[in-house]
Motif scaffolding. Sequence first.
Motif, PDB file in Angstrom:
ATOM      1  N   LYS A 111       3.949 -46.341  -7.283  1.00 43.56           N
ATOM      2  CA  LYS A 111       3.944 -46.799  -8.684  1.00 43.56           C
ATOM      3  C   LYS A 111       5.026 -47.849  -8.921  1.00 43.56           C
ATOM      4  O   LYS A 111       4.795 -48.864  -9.572  1.00 43.56           O
ATOM      5  CB  LYS A 111       4.154 -45.603  -9.610  1.00 43.56           C
ATOM      6  CG  LYS A 111       4.187 -45.975 -11.069  1.00 43.56           C
ATOM      7  CD  LYS A 111       4.520 -44.772 -11.928  1.00 43.56           C
ATOM      8  CE  LYS A 111       4.813 -45.227 -13.335  1.00 43.56           C
ATOM      9  NZ  LYS A 111       5.485 -44.219 -14.107  1.00 43.56           N
ATOM     10  N   SER A 112       6.224 -47.591  -8.361  1.00 47.14           N
ATOM     11  CA  SER A 112       7.323 -48.543  -8.582  1.00 47.14           C
ATOM     12  C   SER A 112       7.076 -49.873  -7.868  1.00 47.14           C
ATOM     13  O   SER A 112       7.531 -50.917  -8.332  1.00 47.14           O
ATOM     14  CB  SER A 112       8.647 -47.932  -8.135  1.00 47.14           C
ATOM     15  OG  SER A 112       8.636 -47.705  -6.740  1.00 47.14           O
ATOM     16  N   GLY A 114       4.154 -51.185  -7.631  1.00 47.11           N
ATOM     17  CA  GLY A 114       3.040 -51.833  -8.310  1.00 47.11           C
ATOM     18  C   GLY A 114       1.714 -51.650  -7.605  1.00 47.11           C
ATOM     19  O   GLY A 114       0.711 -52.243  -8.001  1.00 47.11           O
ATOM     20  N   ILE A 116      -0.086 -48.921  -7.492  1.00 47.74           N
ATOM     21  CA  ILE A 116      -0.995 -48.148  -8.354  1.00 47.74           C
ATOM     22  C   ILE A 116      -0.515 -48.268  -9.793  1.00 47.74           C
ATOM     23  O   ILE A 116       0.657 -48.514 -10.068  1.00 47.74           O
ATOM     24  CB  ILE A 116      -1.067 -46.658  -7.936  1.00 47.74           C
ATOM     25  CG1 ILE A 116       0.307 -45.984  -8.008  1.00 47.74           C
ATOM     26  CG2 ILE A 116      -1.672 -46.495  -6.561  1.00 47.74           C
ATOM     27  CD1 ILE A 116       0.285 -44.489  -7.763  1.00 47.74           C
ATOM     28  N   SER A 117      -1.452 -48.107 -10.719  1.00 45.88           N
ATOM     29  CA  SER A 117      -1.116 -48.220 -12.141  1.00 45.88           C
ATOM     30  C   SER A 117      -0.558 -46.884 -12.648  1.00 45.88           C
ATOM     31  O   SER A 117      -0.587 -45.869 -11.959  1.00 45.88           O
ATOM     32  CB  SER A 117      -2.359 -48.599 -12.940  1.00 45.88           C
ATOM     33  OG  SER A 117      -3.286 -47.533 -12.904  1.00 45.88           O
ATOM     34  N   ASP A 118      -0.084 -46.916 -13.899  1.00 42.06           N
ATOM     35  CA  ASP A 118       0.444 -45.698 -14.514  1.00 42.06           C
ATOM     36  C   ASP A 118      -0.638 -44.631 -14.644  1.00 42.06           C
ATOM     37  O   ASP A 118      -0.382 -43.444 -14.412  1.00 42.06           O
ATOM     38  CB  ASP A 118       1.027 -46.005 -15.897  1.00 42.06           C
ATOM     39  CG  ASP A 118       2.322 -46.797 -15.811  1.00 42.06           C
ATOM     40  OD1 ASP A 118       2.950 -46.772 -14.739  1.00 42.06           O
ATOM     41  OD2 ASP A 118       2.701 -47.408 -16.825  1.00 42.06           O
ATOM     42  N   ALA A 119      -1.823 -45.034 -15.013  1.00 43.52           N
ATOM     43  CA  ALA A 119      -2.922 -44.075 -15.177  1.00 43.52           C
ATOM     44  C   ALA A 119      -3.292 -43.443 -13.833  1.00 43.52           C
ATOM     45  O   ALA A 119      -3.534 -42.230 -13.753  1.00 43.52           O
ATOM     46  CB  ALA A 119      -4.131 -44.767 -15.791  1.00 43.52           C
ATOM     47  N   GLU A 120      -3.327 -44.260 -12.764  1.00 43.51           N
ATOM     48  CA  GLU A 120      -3.636 -43.724 -11.439  1.00 43.51           C
ATOM     49  C   GLU A 120      -2.538 -42.764 -10.974  1.00 43.51           C
ATOM     50  O   GLU A 120      -2.822 -41.725 -10.370  1.00 43.51           O
ATOM     51  CB  GLU A 120      -3.787 -44.865 -10.431  1.00 43.51           C
ATOM     52  CG  GLU A 120      -5.021 -45.713 -10.649  1.00 43.51           C
ATOM     53  CD  GLU A 120      -5.016 -46.956  -9.779  1.00 43.51           C
ATOM     54  OE1 GLU A 120      -6.117 -47.371  -9.374  1.00 43.51           O
ATOM     55  OE2 GLU A 120      -3.927 -47.497  -9.492  1.00 43.51           O
ATOM     56  N   GLU A 122      -0.611 -40.921 -12.932  1.00 41.76           N
ATOM     57  CA  GLU A 122      -0.735 -39.675 -13.697  1.00 41.76           C
ATOM     58  C   GLU A 122      -1.880 -38.809 -13.172  1.00 41.76           C
ATOM     59  O   GLU A 122      -1.740 -37.594 -13.064  1.00 41.76           O
ATOM     60  CB  GLU A 122      -0.934 -39.975 -15.187  1.00 41.76           C
ATOM     61  CG  GLU A 122       0.299 -40.506 -15.882  1.00 41.76           C
ATOM     62  CD  GLU A 122       1.472 -39.537 -15.826  1.00 41.76           C
ATOM     63  OE1 GLU A 122       1.266 -38.315 -15.930  1.00 41.76           O
ATOM     64  OE2 GLU A 122       2.613 -40.015 -15.661  1.00 41.76           O
TER      65      GLU A 122
END
Length: 130
Positions: A111-112, A114, A116-120, A122
């Motif tokens: 995630k950090s 970039g 994967i997205s925030d939704a992915e 979560e």
Amino acid sequence: MSHPLLNAFWMIFWFFLWVMWLMLLFRVVADVFGDKGLSGWGKTAWLLFVLVLPFIGVFVYLITRGRSMAERTEAHVRQRQQAFDDHIRETAGTGPGSTTVEELSKLADLKSSGAISDAEFERAKDKLLA
């Protein structure tokens, strides 16, 4: 002839014996209640014996169940130590749940960076924790 220092010594001696007696009495009562192998009737009988005839009751209890009293205490201490060690290992991430911790760490890195997205993130986190 009066000796105040000797009187003070005897007072301290009797006070020490009284405190030791109370500690022993409370230890025996705690052991009676803490013994999982003793039935309710057995606990009641020992408690009545110790409370009605305290000196004889405590000494008979120590003679008959003193060895098992020490073994129960040792087993309880070992059990608490094992639970503490398991908690430390789990918190540190080296215990049975360490794979989940490692996976969450990898997801946070993705995630950090970039990837994967925030939704992915979560969704993957919810899947790991479920």
